[in-house]
Design an enzyme around this catalytic site. Structure first.
Site, mmCIF file in Angstrom:
data_model
loop_
_atom_site.group_PDB
_atom_site.id
_atom_site.type_symbol
_atom_site.label_atom_id
_atom_site.label_comp_id
_atom_site.label_asym_id
_atom_site.label_seq_id
_atom_site.Cartn_x
_atom_site.Cartn_y
_atom_site.Cartn_z
ATOM 1 N N HIS A 179 -3.897 -17.287 -5.129
ATOM 2 C CA HIS A 179 -4.802 -16.473 -4.296
ATOM 3 C C HIS A 179 -6.096 -17.201 -3.931
ATOM 4 O O HIS A 179 -6.902 -16.672 -3.176
ATOM 5 C CB HIS A 179 -5.130 -15.178 -5.031
ATOM 6 C CG HIS A 179 -5.928 -15.423 -6.279
ATOM 7 N ND1 HIS A 179 -5.424 -16.098 -7.378
ATOM 8 C CD2 HIS A 179 -7.208 -15.133 -6.585
ATOM 9 C CE1 HIS A 179 -6.358 -16.208 -8.297
ATOM 10 N NE2 HIS A 179 -7.453 -15.624 -7.859
ATOM 11 N N ASP A 180 -6.326 -18.387 -4.500
ATOM 12 C CA ASP A 180 -7.533 -19.169 -4.183
ATOM 13 C C ASP A 180 -7.241 -20.355 -3.267
ATOM 14 O O ASP A 180 -8.138 -21.150 -2.971
ATOM 15 C CB ASP A 180 -8.152 -19.752 -5.474
ATOM 16 C CG ASP A 180 -8.727 -18.689 -6.382
ATOM 17 O OD1 ASP A 180 -9.129 -17.626 -5.888
ATOM 18 O OD2 ASP A 180 -8.775 -18.936 -7.611
ATOM 19 N N ASP A 197 -1.750 -1.238 -3.848
ATOM 20 C CA ASP A 197 -2.041 -0.490 -5.073
ATOM 21 C C ASP A 197 -0.882 -0.577 -6.064
ATOM 22 O O ASP A 197 0.155 -1.179 -5.772
ATOM 23 C CB ASP A 197 -2.370 0.972 -4.727
ATOM 24 C CG ASP A 197 -1.385 1.546 -3.716
ATOM 25 O OD1 ASP A 197 -0.169 1.409 -3.950
ATOM 26 O OD2 ASP A 197 -1.825 2.096 -2.672
ATOM 27 N N GLU A 236 -6.730 -20.702 -16.897
ATOM 28 C CA GLU A 236 -7.196 -21.359 -15.665
ATOM 29 C C GLU A 236 -8.332 -22.278 -16.089
ATOM 30 O O GLU A 236 -9.399 -21.831 -16.475
ATOM 31 C CB GLU A 236 -7.682 -20.332 -14.649
ATOM 32 C CG GLU A 236 -7.899 -20.964 -13.279
ATOM 33 C CD GLU A 236 -8.956 -20.265 -12.444
ATOM 34 O OE1 GLU A 236 -8.918 -20.406 -11.224
ATOM 35 O OE2 GLU A 236 -9.837 -19.600 -13.016
ATOM 36 N N ASP A 269 -8.897 -16.267 -16.614
ATOM 37 C CA ASP A 269 -9.761 -16.747 -15.542
ATOM 38 C C ASP A 269 -10.826 -17.710 -16.074
ATOM 39 O O ASP A 269 -11.498 -17.411 -17.066
ATOM 40 C CB ASP A 269 -10.434 -15.526 -14.891
ATOM 41 C CG ASP A 269 -11.090 -15.844 -13.573
ATOM 42 O OD1 ASP A 269 -10.370 -16.214 -12.635
ATOM 43 O OD2 ASP A 269 -12.330 -15.720 -13.477
ATOM 44 N N ASP A 324 0.846 -1.196 0.000
ATOM 45 C CA ASP A 324 0.000 0.000 0.000
ATOM 46 C C ASP A 324 0.879 1.244 0.000
ATOM 47 O O ASP A 324 1.721 1.402 0.872
ATOM 48 C CB ASP A 324 -0.886 -0.036 1.258
ATOM 49 C CG ASP A 324 -1.703 1.228 1.412
ATOM 50 O OD1 ASP A 324 -1.928 1.919 0.395
ATOM 51 O OD2 ASP A 324 -2.122 1.529 2.554
ATOM 52 N N ASP A 360 -4.467 -10.386 -15.736
ATOM 53 C CA ASP A 360 -5.538 -11.354 -15.522
ATOM 54 C C ASP A 360 -6.666 -10.975 -16.476
ATOM 55 O O ASP A 360 -7.051 -9.804 -16.554
ATOM 56 C CB ASP A 360 -6.021 -11.268 -14.066
ATOM 57 C CG ASP A 360 -6.383 -12.625 -13.496
ATOM 58 O OD1 ASP A 360 -7.162 -13.332 -14.158
ATOM 59 O OD2 ASP A 360 -5.898 -12.960 -12.402
HETATM 60 O O1 TEU Z 1 -11.265 -19.088 -9.828
HETATM 61 C C1 TEU Z 1 -12.099 -20.079 -10.328
HETATM 62 C C2 TEU Z 1 -12.134 -21.400 -9.679
HETATM 63 O O2 TEU Z 1 -12.388 -22.342 -10.367
HETATM 64 C C3 TEU Z 1 -11.934 -21.626 -8.234
HETATM 65 O O3 TEU Z 1 -10.654 -21.859 -7.884
HETATM 66 C C4 TEU Z 1 -12.788 -20.748 -7.344
HETATM 67 O O4 TEU Z 1 -12.486 -19.423 -7.334
HETATM 68 C C5 TEU Z 1 -12.913 -21.147 -5.930
HETATM 69 O O5 TEU Z 1 -11.700 -21.153 -5.299
HETATM 70 C C6 TEU Z 1 -13.775 -22.340 -5.814
HETATM 71 O O6 TEU Z 1 -13.657 -22.992 -4.649
HETATM 72 C C7 TEU Z 1 -11.187 -17.877 -10.510
HETATM 73 C C8 TEU Z 1 -10.373 -16.895 -9.705
HETATM 74 O O7 TEU Z 1 -9.066 -17.377 -9.535
HETATM 75 C C9 TEU Z 1 -11.080 -16.619 -8.414
HETATM 76 O O8 TEU Z 1 -10.338 -15.802 -7.555
HETATM 77 C C10 TEU Z 1 -12.406 -15.995 -8.739
HETATM 78 O O9 TEU Z 1 -13.147 -15.841 -7.577
HETATM 79 C C11 TEU Z 1 -13.210 -16.835 -9.739
HETATM 80 O O10 TEU Z 1 -12.436 -17.314 -10.821
HETATM 81 C C12 TEU Z 1 -14.316 -16.012 -10.347
HETATM 82 O O11 TEU Z 1 -13.795 -15.062 -11.209
HETATM 83 CA CA CA Z 2 -3.542 2.152 -1.222
#
Ligand code: TEU
Ligand code: CA
Length: 594
Positions: free
Chosen positions: A359-360, A61, A287, A232, A53, A130
């Site tokens: 991140h997931d 950011d 993905e 995505d 940040d 992305d």
């Molecule tokens: O993720 C899609 C996905 O298939 C999963 O991993 C899902 O987000 C989740 O973890 C199901 O348990 C992508 C992105 O990486 C995710 O951050 C988004 O939330 C999602 O698409 C929707 O755009």
């Molecule tokens: Ca900021």
């Protein structure tokens, strides 16, 4: 262009804007030596909201990212993939986009973006965006128009259906974030499809105008000079025309057979490749939830004209106790089977992407390693060794290079992620499972584990912000942070630097053929890589116990490229000179024949 020019001149010479694979004609061994920069790159994923940040509002950011490029340069990565930075109401932290050609206000301005792009390029770092085009935000102007009337010219940009009857959606599909996948819209009395949240309506890719809009937007970004796209849920863009009820899975029916790898997905990606991708020297990674090796060869085959590589999820899709929620671990034999299957099946035919987390997903060291203080560093290095010596392009998720861990969540109001919040409501508050039973499962799998702020130093809020962060900083930031790690030559950070440097030095790491040894061991992950006369042996102990191991004859006395126990005052490298050895907890080492 010869590879050598790329390697030595990257910082000064911007890559030419056309495809330039060097076909290698050497021999049978290096069937896969169809060289390309993205095969030899190491990629670093940034989750911008949580990276740095710059203005004290508690939200990471673009200026924050720019200020840390030297850190990334020092780490040695080649490419940064940024999770979405476009204009968004943030229902799903930027994966709900309301304008593809504007920057999210909280992240800065388009000028900040341009500055980041050129500062990265000056350092020889490429930027991958992305691309979220399975759905938009419901606040995108296309959807605002689309819902106005059945005659609106944007109506067919989205997927509208009549309900089955009074208060009954068109079918029983559930969305990925809980609740039904259909939302009733008062204005026209019809339902729209949303495979994710109801603020993420699915685009209708069968409409040629939608494809044109998306391709034009992509071209606009390519002309700006970006270096690639991470796409995505790209495996979900094509849906079947018929939309019957799905098999019940938990509370709702599954949309998978009708929406994942749908009838036209390859046709649309080939069109995208022709119209946009093939015109630029960029990289693409799709993905593709639910992908198998067979499908991956189509999406990312050497000659299929679609994508460069895909993310597969088999190794991070343990059968959960409650949907995806579980606190159990995948047995090592199973993990090895999956990883090895991808290594061997794609060899010479398509390209792998390698990751433990993103991140997931929860943090790698907590999920596959051991985050107890005495083993955290060792097991983080072991996991890094295991992944970075494989065939494919490695992805490092921000903080993984510091050995950052899961967060010790103690109450549901600490969650910020739409998926975790809804899952808790759906499973617990509804009374389906008790809090005691469900809590360990959601805590070990919540996406928020990966989204706590990057730990830069041991000052307030880990140096991430001077304000109050949007999500709590992990309590362990005083021990685990970039400052301590960069200052300590034997840290996890420096181990990653070394692995990245090795990949640049030895083509066998990028292109070598893979072979699994000891498939039945529940303790050791052992494999070899071979490229012509060069051979690597990679040995990783996935347990906290000592495990005996016999080094195969060909490797006795071979050079040790890297080892995680040689450091921290451990024994000298010569310990790998004897065939019979005993591995310490989480020990990992790599030997190379000359
Ligand atoms: O993720 C899609 C996905 O298939 C999963 O991993 C899902 O987000 C989740 O973890 C199901 O348990 C992508 C992105 O990486 C995710 O951050 C988004 O939330 C999602 O698409 C929707 O755009
Ligand atoms: Ca900021």
């Amino acid at each position: 262009m010869a590879l050598g020019i790329y390697l030595s001149g990257l910082a000064e010479v911007r890559p030419k804007r056309h495809r330039c694979y060097e076909k290698n004609k050497r021999g049978k061994e290096d069937i896969n030596m169809n060289r390309a920069w993205w095969k030899e790159a190491v990629i670093y994923q940034i989750y911008p909201r949580s990276f740095m940040d710059s203005n004290g509002d508690g939200i990471g950011d673009l200026k924050g990212i720019t200020s840390r490029l030297d850190y990334l340069k020092y780490l040695g990565i080649d490419v940064v993939w940024m999770s979405p930075v476009y204009k968004s109401p943030n229902d799903d932290n930027g994966y709900d986009i309301s304008d593809y050609q504007e920057i999210m206000e909280e992240f800065g301005t388009m000028e900040d973006f341009d500055e980041l792009l050129s500062a990265a390029h000056e350092r020889g770092i490429r930027i991958v965006m992305d691309l979220v085009v399975n759905h938009t935000s419901d606040e995108h102007r296309w959807f605002v128009e689309s819902r106005k009337s059945k005659e609106n010219k944007y109506r067919d940009y989205y997927i509208w259906r009549e309900g089955k009857g009074e208060n009954t959606p068109p079918n029983n599909w559930g969305s990925c974030f809980g609740g039904p996948a259909w939302e009733y819209d008062q204005e026209t009395g019809m339902y729209y499809l949303h495979l994710f949240s109801k603020k993420q309506p699915d685009l209708n890719w069968d409409n040629e105008k939608v494809r044109r809009e998306v391709f034009d937007m992509m071209t606009w970004w390519c002309e700006k000079g970006i270096d690639g796209f991470r796409m995505d849920v790209i495996s979900m863009i094509s849906k079947t025309k018929e939309m019957p009820d799905g098999e019940i899975n938990g509370l709702y029916g599954s949309f998978d057979p009708y929406c994942v790898h749908g009838p036209n997905v390859h046709r649309y990606l080939q069109e995208m490749n022709r119209e946009v991708l093939s015109k630029y020297d960029i990289m693409t990674v799709g993905e593709t939830a639910g992908v198998t090796t067979e499908l991956a060869k189509q999406y990312a085959g050497e000659d299929t004209g679609e994508l460069n590589m895909v993310f597969q999820f088999e190794h991070v899709s343990d059968p959960g106790k409650y949907g995806k929620w579980t606190d159990e671990r995948m047995p090592l034999t199973e993990l090895k089977k999956i990883m090895s299957h991808w290594q061997t099946e794609l060899y010479g035919k398509a390209w792998n992407s390698l990751f433990w987390d993103n991140h997931d997903q929860p943090r790698a060291v907590s999920r596959f390693g051991d985050d107890r203080p005495q083993y955290r560093e060792l097991s983080a290095k072991m996991l890094a060794t295991c992944l970075h010596m494989m065939q494919g392009t490695p992805y490092i998720y921000q903080g993984e290079e510091l050995g950052m861990t899961n967060y010790p969540f103690s109450s549901p109001d600490e969650f910020r992620d739409i998926e975790s919040i809804h899952a808790y409501e759906e499973w617990c508050e509804s009374g389906l499972v008790s809090h005691e039973e469900f809590w360990p499962c959601i805590v070990s799998r919540s996406r928020d584990n990966a989204r706590t702020p990057m730990q830069w130093d041991d000052t307030n809020e880990a140096g991430f912000t001077t304000g109050k962060p949007w999500i709590a900083v992990n309590l362990n930031y005083k021990e685990i942070n970039a400052k301590t790690e960069t200052e300590d030559p034997e840290s996890v950070f420096h181990y990653y630097r070394k692995l990245i440097a090795l990949r640049k030095e030895h083509p066998v790491i990028v292109y070598g053929n893979y072979e699994l040894l000891l498939a039945d061991s529940e303790e050791l992950f052992v494999y070899t890589r071979t490229l012509e006369e060069k051979k690597l042996l990679v040995v990783c102990n996935f347990t906290d116990s000592e495990v005996p191991f016999s080094i195969p004859e060909a490797f006795v006395g071979a050079d040790c490229l890297i080892a995680n126990r040689v450091e921290r005052g451990g024994e000298a490298e010569s310990r790998y000179d004897e065939a019979e050895t005993v591995l310490g907890p989480y020990e990992a080492f790599v030997l190379m024949t000359v």
